[in-house]
Motif scaffolding. Structure first.
Motif: not given
Length: 310
Positions: A37-48
């Motif tokens: 979830i940290n990686k996905i958040a990083e890719n979508c400029q989001g937060e885990s």
């Protein structure tokens, strides 16, 4: 990491990437999900974000207040999740009323309207809502309607997590600390407040801190002597811990005590909270003929502990 004990403090979170679970132990399987979830958040400029529940749902739904023991207290879980880089932890109260909401209400009202889910990372077998009627099929059906994406955690990954949790609990009960720590990916800990004891240990050169572990739900290792690290007064010390009934000294042999001898330590820590990190088990607890025989054994225990901790 920001901890939200109430949804009211959960505001202005950008593109939340959410997973849901108790994450008891925060073991290597959980750590893999957090990395995802940290990686996905990083890719979508989001937060885990991890949505977890307190008390444990099983204790509410099944009224199970005795058999289920937890690897982590809430405070221990918070410290570990922060260590592994999670942005937000939402601790949602689990009540009878909450357990009765419909699966659609759970998704619409909690995940979407309150948590603003942008991306949901969820197990293939995840069930939610009243009578656990909600599942991945419903989430896939609702995701286009409410505009969130789904990333499925496979059966292989989920089964590995379940197996790990069971193995960890069994290893703790067996006193197998090496196996416990290997599965956890970090050291198993016990925390408690130091209380005054009978002060017998100091008469033979082994003063101990007697720890009051007030969390009833916390799992405890089997009786025995352990090499440990002790966190006290913002410093870490080497030591050895005895868990058991102290059969050589104690007439009340049905009462389990938790005592730690901290090496090269001479501070007053009564009524302070300390944390004990378990490194390895040295031996089982046993009854000695007299206090001198006990002292000789403690000298040997200390030598073995120092070797393990060096």
């Amino acid at each position: 990491m920001k901890v939200h004990y109430s949804i009211d403090t959960y505001k202005n979170i950008k593109n939340p990437v959410i997973t849901v679970g108790t994450f008891d132990g925060v073991h290597i399987g959980h750590q893999t999900i957090i990395k995802r979830i940290n990686k996905i958040a990083e890719n979508c400029q989001g937060e885990s974000v991890l949505l977890t529940f307190d008390p444990h749902p099983r204790k509410v739904i099944l009224n199970d207040n005795s058999s289920l023991k937890l690897i982590n207290t809430i405070d221990e879980k918070i410290n570990l999740l922060e260590k592994y880089g999670l942005d937000h932890l939402v601790i949602h109260p689990f009540t009878k009323e909450f357990s009765r909401i419909s699966p659609t209400e759970y998704v619409r009202d909690l995940l979407v309207n309150q948590l603003n889910a942008h991306h949901l990372v969820i197990g293939y077998d995840h069930q939610f809502g009243r009578n656990r009627e909600g599942n991945l099929d419903l989430l896939n059906e609702l995701s286009p309607l409410y505009g969130f994406k789904i990333d499925e955690i496979s059966a292989q990954e989920i089964n590995a997590i379940k197996i790990s949790s069971t193995k960890i609990r069994n290893a703790i009960y067996d006193g197998d600390i090496q196996k416990t720590n290997n599965y956890l990916g970090h050291r198993f800990t016990l925390s408690g407040t130091v209380r005054e004891g009978e002060k017998i240990g100091r008469t033979i050169g082994f003063p101990t801190a007697n720890i009051d572990i007030s969390d009833f739900d916390k799992i405890k290792p089997s009786e025995g002597v352990y090499a440990v690290k002790v966190n006290a007064n913002n410093s870490t010390y080497n030591g050895m811990m005895n868990i058991g009934t102290r059969p050589t000294l104690n007439k009340k042999e049905n009462i389990t005590s938790y005592e730690v001898h901290i090496f090269n330590f001479n501070q007053n820590i009564y009524n302070q909270k300390i944390t004990v990190e378990f490194i390895d088990r040295i031996r089982e607890e046993k009854k000695f003929d007299d206090i001198n025989a006990l002292k000789l054994q403690l000298i040997d225990d200390q030598k073995k502990s120092i070797a393990l901790l060096s």
